[in-house]
Design a protein around this motif. Structure first.
Motif, PDB file in Angstrom:
ATOM      1  N   LYS B 320      92.200 -36.392 -36.716  1.00 51.52           N
ATOM      2  CA  LYS B 320      92.143 -37.842 -36.575  1.00 51.52           C
ATOM      3  C   LYS B 320      93.155 -38.513 -37.515  1.00 51.52           C
ATOM      4  N   ILE B 321      93.723 -39.630 -37.062  1.00 49.71           N
ATOM      5  CA  ILE B 321      94.534 -40.474 -37.940  1.00 49.71           C
ATOM      6  C   ILE B 321      93.609 -41.507 -38.568  1.00 49.71           C
ATOM      7  N   VAL B 322      93.549 -41.536 -39.902  1.00 45.40           N
ATOM      8  CA  VAL B 322      92.709 -42.511 -40.600  1.00 45.40           C
ATOM      9  C   VAL B 322      93.611 -43.343 -41.509  1.00 45.40           C
ATOM     10  N   ASN B 323      93.579 -44.659 -41.341  1.00 47.12           N
ATOM     11  CA  ASN B 323      94.452 -45.553 -42.114  1.00 47.12           C
ATOM     12  C   ASN B 323      95.917 -45.122 -42.029  1.00 47.12           C
ATOM     13  N   ASP B 324      96.396 -44.877 -40.822  1.00 43.84           N
ATOM     14  CA  ASP B 324      97.797 -44.520 -40.553  1.00 43.84           C
ATOM     15  C   ASP B 324      98.217 -43.180 -41.154  1.00 43.84           C
ATOM     16  N   GLU B 325      97.279 -42.359 -41.585  1.00 43.78           N
ATOM     17  CA  GLU B 325      97.691 -41.057 -42.121  1.00 43.78           C
ATOM     18  C   GLU B 325      96.792 -39.932 -41.627  1.00 43.78           C
ATOM     19  N   MET B 326      97.350 -38.732 -41.662  1.00 44.22           N
ATOM     20  CA  MET B 326      96.634 -37.540 -41.224  1.00 44.22           C
ATOM     21  C   MET B 326      96.838 -36.478 -42.300  1.00 44.22           C
ATOM     22  N   LYS B 327      95.747 -35.870 -42.753  1.00 43.91           N
ATOM     23  CA  LYS B 327      95.860 -34.823 -43.777  1.00 43.91           C
ATOM     24  C   LYS B 327      96.092 -33.480 -43.081  1.00 43.91           C
ATOM     25  N   LEU B 328      97.121 -32.764 -43.499  1.00 43.97           N
ATOM     26  CA  LEU B 328      97.436 -31.473 -42.884  1.00 43.97           C
ATOM     27  C   LEU B 328      97.474 -30.385 -43.965  1.00 43.97           C
TER      28      LEU B 328
END
Lengths: 348, 348
Positions: B320-328
Motif C-alpha cells: 500500500k502507498i501511505v502518505n505518498d510513500e511505500m516502504k520496501l
C-alpha cells in the motif's frame, strides 16, 4: 549530530566489511547472476532464427550444452525443418536434430544468430529473454531483466560461442566441436566472406583439433557441394531456404540468398525464381523481395529484384537493374555488404 | 557435366586453400572486424547515459582507452556535469573529466552503461553505433552494421569492461584501474546490492592491486559519505542527480534514486521532494515519478510516489502507498528489484 552518527556507522561498517566480506569472498557463490532471472526448474529454450541454417542450429545446440554445464537447465530448439547442409553436419558428427519450438510465451528463452523480432518464434514478446549470442547488427529485441549478451563482429555465431566457452573455461565436447566447425565453414563461406575474421580461422582450427577433423577445407567444400545442388529443389523451396525479413524504416523487405560453388544452374532458373519472388512478395505484403544468387568461387552476386520501388534499390548500390537483376561483383555477404547500404537508402 | 566441373573446381580450391590460407593464416591481420564499420579517421565518441554517474563516466574513459589500444581512435565524453562522488573519484586518481558531448548525428559512437534511447545523446538515431558495454536489461537501441556488444549481468559496467580488457589482453593503466574500482564500489553499493556478483569482487580486488588501493572498503565508504551529504543540495537537484526515464508499455515513467549511509535526513525532506517530483512529472509529461530513498546500511528503500495511477504502483509491489510513500524492506536495486516488477504491472 548526523555527521558523527554517520561516521560511527561507517567505521563499524568498514570493520565488519574488511573482516567478513573482503577476507572471505564466500558470499558470492553464484557464478552467473542471470540465473536469478530464470523461473526455477523451467528449462531455457535455446533457439536460432526462423529458416534455420547450420550456424543457428549448431549454435543453439552449443549454447544449450554450455548453459547446462553452467548449472542452468536448457534445451536446444529449431524454428523449422533443417536444410540438407545442416542435416549432413549433424549426421556427420552424430548430433541429434533439435525439436521444433512451439509458442514461447512465459518461457525462459535464449536466442542465437539473430536479434530481430520478425525472426523470433511466436510468443517471443511474452518470453523472458536471458541470453543472446550473435554476430549481426543489433536488432529490436529487448529484455525486462538484466541478461547476458555476447555480440561480436565475427563471421559466425559459433565463433562467438567458442569465445564464451573459453571465457567460462568449459571444454567443448567432440561432437559439438564438429558441428561448430561446420557452422563456421558454412557462415564464412570457408573464410572467403567479407565477414570472416582471424578469430574464425583460429576458432575453426581449435575446434577441428577437438573434433578430429584433419582436412578443414575438404569439409567446407563438401558442405558447399550439398548446398549447391539445386537440381531437385523447387524455386519456392530455394527462395525460402535462407529467407530473412527485415523492417527498414517501416517497410517490410525480404532478402533470400543462395550460396553456390557454381551459380550457372541457378542463373538459368531466373524466370522461375522471379515468379516465386512475386508470390512471396504478395503473400508477405512486402515492399521488396530480393534474391542473392552468390557464386562463392567467383566471389560475386547476381541480385534478383522484385520491388514496389526499384529506384530505391538502384540508389542503394548506385547500379542499374537490367531485366530484374543487378550484378554485384565482390559482394558475398548479405549482412555486411547488402543490408547497411539498403538501410541507408531506406532512411533517406 | 556440372558435377564434374564443380568437383574439379573444388579440388583446385582445396589445394590452393590448404596451401595458402590454412598454412599461413596471414590474410587475417585485422584484430577486430568492427573497425571496418567506422568512418576512417573519425574518432569514436564513447559516452555513458544522461545524468552521468561514476560507473558511466569511468566506463566511458576505460572503454575509450581500450579502443585506442586496439588501434581505433576514440574519445570519452559525458552527457552532463559530474556529481560530487564522480568528481572525487576522478580527482583522487588524477583522471581528467570527459568533455560534454554534442549532437552525435553521423558520428561513430560507443555507449556504456545504457541501451535505452531516452538515455542517449541528441542525434543518436543518426549515429553509427559500433560498441556497447552494459549490465542492464537490453533496451531499444539498434545498429545498422554488425557491432561489438558486451552485456553481462554483473554489478557494474566497469566489471564488464574489466572482462573485455582481459579478453583482448590489454593491461589496465593505474589511473584507469582506480576509477574503475570506484565505479564498481559505487554501483554495487560496496558489494551489498542485489546486483553484486563474485565477478565484481574479483575485478575490484584485481583493479585495487593495479591502482595501489590497500583499503577497498574505506574508499567505498568515502564515496557513500560524499553521496550521502545532501545538506547543501536543493530538492530538485537531488531528484535529478540519478533520474532515469523509462518507457513502460507506452507510458513515460521517471525513477530517481538516492543511496545514503543514513536516510534519516532525506526522509525529513519528504515534503520538498514530493513538490519537486510533481514539478518534474508535469514538466516531462510523465505518468509517474518515483523517488527511491535507499538506506544502504539498513538495506531498505522508502519509495516516494507521484502517479496518475497509484493503484498500478501498489499492484506492482503488492504494497500500500501511505502518505505518498511505500516502504520496501530489502530493496536496494532499481534495475533488479524495481524495474522488472513495474514492467510486469504495466504490461497487464
Amino acid at each position: 549530530m548526523h555527521n558523527t552518527s554517520t561516521l560511527t556507522k561507517a567505521r563499524l561498517f568498514i570493520c565488519l566489511f574488511s573482516t567478513f566480506i573482503l577476507a572471505t569472498g564466500l558470499l558470492f557463490s553464484n557464478p552467473a547472476a542471470y540465473a536469478e532471472n530464470t523461473v526455477a526448474r523451467e528449462p531455457i529454450l535455446v533457439t536460432g532464427h526462423s529458416n534455420p541454417d547450420t550456424d543457428s542450429t549448431a549454435s543453439a545446440i552449443a549454447l544449450s550444452h554450455l548453459l547446462n554445464q553452467l548449472g542452468k537447465s536448457a534445451v536446444p530448439m529449431t524454428q523449422g525443418p533443417l536444410n540438407p547442409e545442416t542435416k549432413y553436419v549433424l549426421e556427420r558428427f552424430s548430433v541429434p536434430a533439435p525439436e521444433l519450438v512451439g509458442n514461447v510465451a512465459n518461457r525462459n528463452i535464449a536466442i542465437v544468430d539473430f536479434t530481430d523480432t520478425p525472426q523470433a518464434p511466436a510468443g517471443f514478446d511474452k518470453a523472458n529473454l536471458v541470453f543472446i549470442a550473435d554476430h549481426h547488427k543489433l536488432g529490436n529485441v529487448t529484455s525486462s531483466s538484466p541478461l547476458e549478451a555476447w555480440i561480436l563482429p565475427y563471421g559466425s555465431t559459433a565463433t562467438v560461442l567458442y569465445q564464451v566457452y573459453t571465457y567460462y573455461g568449459i571444454p567443448v565436447p567432440k561432437d559439438i566441436a564438429g558441428i561448430m566447425l561446420g557452422a563456421i565453414l558454412s557462415d564464412t563461406v570457408i573464410f572467403r566472406s567479407a565477414t570472416a575474421t582471424d578469430k574464425d580461422l583460429e576458432s575453426a582450427n581449435a575446434l577441428a583439433k577437438i573434433a578430429g577433423v584433419d582436412d578443414i577445407a575438404a569439409l567446407g567444400m563438401k558442405l558447399f557441394a550439398i548446398k549447391s545442388d539445386i537440381s531437385q529443389k523447387g524455386s519456392m523451396e530455394l527462395l525460402q531456404r535462407d529467407y530473412k525479413e527485415f523492417n527498414m524504416n517501416g517497410q517490410k523487405i525480404g532478402i533470400a540468398q543462395l550460396e553456390m560453388t557454381d551459380s550457372t544452374p541457378a542463373l538459368k532458373r531466373k524466370a522461375g525464381f522471379l515468379s516465386a519472388m512475386k508470390d512471396m512478395k504478395e503473400k508477405t505484403h512486402s515492399q521488396s523481395v530480393l534474391f542473392m544468387l552468390t557464386d562463392i568461387m567467383q566471389g560475386n552476386t547476381t541480385l534478383l529484384v522484385v520491388s514496389d520501388n526499384p529506384q530505391l534499390i538502384e540508389n542503394a548500390f548506385s547500379k542499374k537493374i537490367v531485366n530484374d537483376e543487378m550484378k554485384l561483383p565482390g559482394v558475398m555477404s548479405r549482412k555486411k555488404q547488402l543490408i547497411p547500404d539498403l538501410e541507408k537508402a531506406f532512411r533517406k
